[in-house]
Enzyme design. Structure first.
Site, short mmCIF file in Angstrom:
data_model
loop_
_atom_site.label_atom_id
_atom_site.label_comp_id
_atom_site.label_asym_id
_atom_site.label_seq_id
_atom_site.Cartn_x
_atom_site.Cartn_y
_atom_site.Cartn_z
N ASP A 16 -3.39 4.50 2.76
CA ASP A 16 -3.75 4.90 4.13
C ASP A 16 -3.35 6.35 4.34
O ASP A 16 -2.21 6.73 4.08
CB ASP A 16 -3.01 4.04 5.18
N ASP A 41 1.39 4.72 2.35
CA ASP A 41 0.97 5.33 3.62
C ASP A 41 1.40 6.80 3.65
O ASP A 41 2.52 7.13 3.27
CB ASP A 41 1.64 4.61 4.79
N ASP A 53 0.86 -1.19 0.00
CA ASP A 53 0.00 0.00 0.00
C ASP A 53 0.89 1.23 0.00
O ASP A 53 2.11 1.11 -0.04
CB ASP A 53 -0.93 0.00 1.23
N1 DCP Z 1 1.77 0.44 11.72
C1 DCP Z 1 1.69 -0.06 13.00
N2 DCP Z 1 0.51 -0.53 13.46
C2 DCP Z 1 -0.57 -0.54 12.69
C3 DCP Z 1 -0.52 -0.04 11.39
C4 DCP Z 1 0.69 0.43 10.94
O1 DCP Z 1 2.68 -0.06 13.71
N3 DCP Z 1 -1.72 -1.03 13.18
C5 DCP Z 1 3.03 0.98 11.24
C6 DCP Z 1 4.09 -0.04 10.98
C7 DCP Z 1 4.14 -0.15 9.50
C8 DCP Z 1 3.61 1.18 9.01
O2 DCP Z 1 2.78 1.66 10.03
O3 DCP Z 1 5.44 -0.37 9.04
C9 DCP Z 1 2.86 1.05 7.74
O4 DCP Z 1 2.04 -0.11 7.75
P1 DCP Z 1 2.01 -1.09 6.51
O5 DCP Z 1 1.15 -2.26 6.90
O6 DCP Z 1 1.65 -0.35 5.29
O7 DCP Z 1 3.52 -1.64 6.43
P2 DCP Z 1 4.72 -1.23 5.49
O8 DCP Z 1 4.45 0.06 4.80
O9 DCP Z 1 5.92 -1.31 6.36
O10 DCP Z 1 4.80 -2.42 4.47
P3 DCP Z 1 4.15 -2.56 3.01
O11 DCP Z 1 5.27 -2.32 2.08
O12 DCP Z 1 3.66 -3.96 2.96
O13 DCP Z 1 3.06 -1.57 2.88
MG MG Z 2 2.73 0.37 3.66
#
Ligand code: DCP
Ligand code: MG
Length: 372
Positions: free
Chosen positions: A296, A206, A204
């Site tokens: 997000d 963010d 996604d």
């Molecule tokens: N995050 C968190 N708790 C949540 C949601 C998010 O700690 N309930 C934080 C940690 C994640 C970041 O926000 O690294 C973004 O969430 P993602 O699920 O989008 O994760 P990433 O961006 O790291 O990975 P991806 O490349 O799969 O989007």
């Molecule tokens: Mg992400």
């Protein structure tokens, strides 16, 4: 430990937030295997086994060399016996039987497909599995019971399974900034998550939104999303309002957040080399000029911005370790709103991520060193 005063015995700090974890490392095959076992453990509801495998994988991401012999594994720190056996088996046989079994198991495969749907967590997927649901097509039978989010997730499943590229993320950023700036020209928008850590792909995109004047943020997210919606850029969205009573919680996050699926227009139409010649139209469906992308959007008041930035940059394991370190070592509760000292009963304001690391007595790690 005479023979093994070698590279593997170098001190590894015990919390992932105490060490630099780069995006690219030297033990991909083994890390991937351990992460499959971690995922499988979480599918089975075993948090302890999930953490054991995740911690072992995370330690290997910091190793400055490629593991080559089973001998080197003995001295690895923070790897449980089970993880060590897995690593040794891979080093000796190239594959680990347990990993192969997991990958072939019906539960693992179904859970992977079902939890891959936007809006479906492990509990929901497991309940469905126990009700006999194995694949996406089985969900047609319970379509009436799906949430709006899940219906949208199912509808755009194929697009959302494709990784989002950095180029796509940057085009989403332009869309998001354009919408927000049409209401508040000097609003601050920062891409967080994996892309901020240097990843070239993500599941996604963010974003964190803030402004020094808190009034400017009032109603901004709703207006911007409605504006994008009116332009046809939004396929699905759900806004969670700002909530209170989160201040001392180390798991909850009360920022106003929009969970959306964008219809991202394709990059500037490519000139096909044989433009003008007539192509046989094999499938009759008209070509689609957009891709569904998960986005997000998080709004943070200016005073909490640094905490929100640290909290939303990840990785998930890094965040988890940072909170565990804060609580266990510093007796402080950290979340994406602030840092609370449980013994002194006070909050620590911060205007940068560097300050937060300093409050915790930690060496500063740049986002690209937080790929735990
Ligand atoms: N995050 C968190 N708790 C949540 C949601 C998010 O700690 N309930 C934080 C940690 C994640 C970041 O926000 O690294 C973004 O969430 P993602 O699920 O989008 O994760 P990433 O961006 O790291 O990975 P991806 O490349 O799969 O989007
Ligand atoms: Mg992400």
């Amino acid at each position: 430990s005479s023979v093994s005063s070698d590279k593997a015995t170098q001190e590894t700090p015990s919390y992932a937030c105490q060490r630099r974890t780069p995006l690219h490392h030297h033990n991909k095959e083994i890390v991937d295997a351990l992460q499959i076992l971690a995922l499988s453990a979480s599918f089975q509801g075993s948090e302890a086994r999930y953490l054991g495998f995740t911690r072992a994988a995370s330690v290997l991401k910091c190793l400055p060399f490629t593991l080559q012999s089973a001998e080197e594994v003995k001295d690895l720190q923070f790897c449980g016996g089970h993880s060590k056996t897995v690593i040794q088996e891979i080093l000796e046989d190239r594959v680990c039987r347990e990993v192969e079994m997991v990958k072939n198991s019906e539960h693992y495969q179904s859970m992977k497909v079902l939890t891959g749907i936007f809006g479906v967590g492990i509990r929901t997927a497991d309940k469905w599995y126990r009700d006999g649901i194995r694949s996406l097509s089985d969900l047609n039978e319970i379509e009436g019971k799906l949430t709006g989010e899940q219906k949208a997730g199912l509808l755009h499943y194929t697009d959302l399974q494709q990784p989002v590229t950095r180029d796509e993320a940057e085009r989403v950023e332009q869309l998001v900034k354009g919408a927000l700036q049409s209401f508040v020209p000097d609003v601050q928008v920062t891409m967080t998550g994996g892309f901020r850590r240097g990843k070239q792909e993500g599941h996604d995109v963010d974003f964190l939104i803030t402004h020094p004047n808190e009034e400017a943020l009032n109603g901004l997210l709703r207006k911007a999303v409605a504006w994008l919606d009116s332009k046809g850029s939004i396929l699905y969205h759900h806004i969670k309002g700002r909530s209170h009573n989160f201040a001392r919680s180390s798991t909850m996050d009360g920022h106003e957040t929009c969970y959306a699926i964008f219809a991202l227009p394709n990059a500037c139409p490519e000139k096909s080399p044989d433009a003008g010649t007539i192509q046989p139209d094999l499938d009759k469906s008209p070509p689609r000029n957009w891709k569904a992308v998960r986005v997000d959007l998080v709004v943070a008041p200016y005073s909490e911005y640094s905490y929100a930035l640290l909290g939303w940059t990840g990785s998930k394991h890094f965040e988890r370790e940072l909170r565990r370190f804060s609580l266990q070592v510093k007796k402080m509760s950290l979340n994406s709103h602030g840092l609370f000292d449980i013994e002194k009963k006070c909050h620590y304001p911060a205007t940068s991520e560097e300050e937060i690391f300093a409050h915790l007595g930690l060496l500063y790690l740049t986002p690209s060193e937080r790929n735990a």
